[in-house]
Scaffold this active site. Structure first.
Site, PDB file in Angstrom:
ATOM      1  N   GLY A  39       0.853  -1.191   0.000  1.00  0.00           N
ATOM      2  CA  GLY A  39       0.000   0.000   0.000  1.00  0.00           C
ATOM      3  C   GLY A  39       0.882   1.232   0.000  1.00  0.00           C
ATOM      4  N   LYS A  40       0.471   2.267  -0.731  1.00  0.00           N
ATOM      5  CA  LYS A  40       1.330   3.437  -0.874  1.00  0.00           C
ATOM      6  C   LYS A  40       1.649   4.070   0.482  1.00  0.00           C
ATOM      7  CE  LYS A  40       1.136   6.114  -4.434  1.00  0.00           C
ATOM      8  NZ  LYS A  40       2.304   5.570  -5.131  1.00  0.00           N
ATOM      9  N   GLY A 224      11.829   9.541 -13.355  1.00  0.00           N
ATOM     10  CA  GLY A 224      12.507   8.272 -13.576  1.00  0.00           C
ATOM     11  C   GLY A 224      14.015   8.435 -13.553  1.00  0.00           C
ATOM     12  N   GLY A 227      15.724  11.836 -13.054  1.00  0.00           N
ATOM     13  CA  GLY A 227      15.816  12.478 -11.756  1.00  0.00           C
ATOM     14  C   GLY A 227      14.497  13.066 -11.306  1.00  0.00           C
ATOM     15  N   ASP A 254       7.024   5.393  -4.024  1.00  0.00           N
ATOM     16  CA  ASP A 254       6.731   5.485  -2.595  1.00  0.00           C
ATOM     17  C   ASP A 254       8.019   5.634  -1.792  1.00  0.00           C
ATOM     18  OD1 ASP A 254       4.046   5.142  -3.185  1.00  0.00           O
ATOM     19  OD2 ASP A 254       4.145   2.969  -2.933  1.00  0.00           O
TER      20      ASP A 254
END
Length: 304
Positions: A39-40, A224, A227, A254
């Site tokens: 879960g985030k 990604g 950066g 996360d």
């Protein structure tokens, strides 16, 4: 000492790896399967506590064995969970995660008890100046709005990870967010712009400024391997990414949010915290898993 307070989702993840995910109507052989906390919200809390910061959690689980395991996991990690309630009629949230040989994932989330989190679950929650409240869109947006308003009134800062890209957040939530973190897809959605994975930084900056609602806000776009870009009304700060051989990108965002939150609460300036969070997220990409894949502070510092 400042603390990180996460208002967030809790899932039990079923993660399977395979060479490629099945097409419609197709069955493929998997290679591994794992059951793990996720879960985030939980992932972000674990990332933060493993950077050495005190972490409190506001959330909800079911009265089932997965809820029992989650609460034991929080105790093991040292996450203060007295404001994690137990639903009387919903199961603990869950997620089905497929990860292919290119490290790409496909995820189905069943919110269950996460849908029931409300502001009353945070009654008695201690919030002080210097604390950082963190949330994501996997829990009711009206609840986040209420708790962010309370937090800012108490002198705390707020950080919102607007993922997944849902459109039912109250206007007050956007205004009460001090730091907004989105990836390129989410940024494009909320800004009403088409942004490819290789969109020029200038386009990302324009899109980010569309999301600013008041002076003093910061929008951070995660890019990604390129950066992360932090944008205010007056400035842009681009922090380069770190290339690794990724095996699973699930939870990397996360990890970025939780690690960033920890370092900001610890007193780092934004560029320093961004560099730290980028490294932490790159390490998470080299591991299979979600809540169990978050690095510890000593691992991040060794790379830095």
């Amino acid at each position: 000492m400042a603390q990180v307070i996460v208002i967030g989702s809790i899932n039990y993840d079923i993660l399977s790896t395979m060479q490629r995910a099945p097409r419609a109507g197709e069955t493929v052989n998997g290679e591994t399967v794992q059951l793990m906390p996720g879960g985030k919200g939980l992932n972000q809390a674990v990332a933060a506590v493993q950077q050495g910061m005190p972490v409190r959690f506001v959330g909800k689980v079911g009265r089932d064995m997965f809820g029992d395991r989650i609460l034991s996991f929080f105790a093991e990690k040292g996450i203060e969970a007295s404001h994690v309630g137990r639903s009387e009629d919903e199961a603990t949230g869950s997620a089905l995660i497929l990860v292919d040989a290119t490290a790409e994932n496909r995820i189905v989330v069943i919110p269950a008890a996460n849908k029931q989190i409300d502001a009353a679950d945070a009654d008695g929650l201690p919030v002080a100046p210097g604390d950082l409240l963190v949330s994501q869109f996997e829990v009711p947006r009206a609840t986040i709005a209420t708790l962010f308003a309370r937090g800012r009134a108490a002198g705390a800062r707020t950080l919102l990870n607007a993922a997944p890209a849902l459109d039912d957040a109250p206007d007050s939530l956007w205004a009460d967010t001090d730091i907004l973190v989105v990836n390129e897809t989410e940024l494009g959605h909320f800004a009403g712009m088409e942004l490819s994975g290789e969109a020029p930084v200038s386009d990302v900056t324009v899109a980010a400024r569309r999301l600013l609602r008041r002076p003093g806000q910061t929008v951070i776009a995660t890019l990604g391997v390129r950066g992360a870009l932090a944008v205010t009304a007056e400035t842009e700060t681009l922090v380069p990414g770190r290339r690794v051989v990724a095996v699973d990108t699930t939870g990397a965002g996360d990890c970025f949010v939780g690690s960033l939150s920890a370092r900001l609460a610890a007193g780092d300036d934004l560029p320093t915290a961004l560099r730290y969070a980028n490294v932490a997220a790159s390490i998470a990409c080299t591991r299979i898993g979600t809540g169990t894949a978050m690095p510890y502070a000593e691992e991040v510092r060794a790379v830095l």
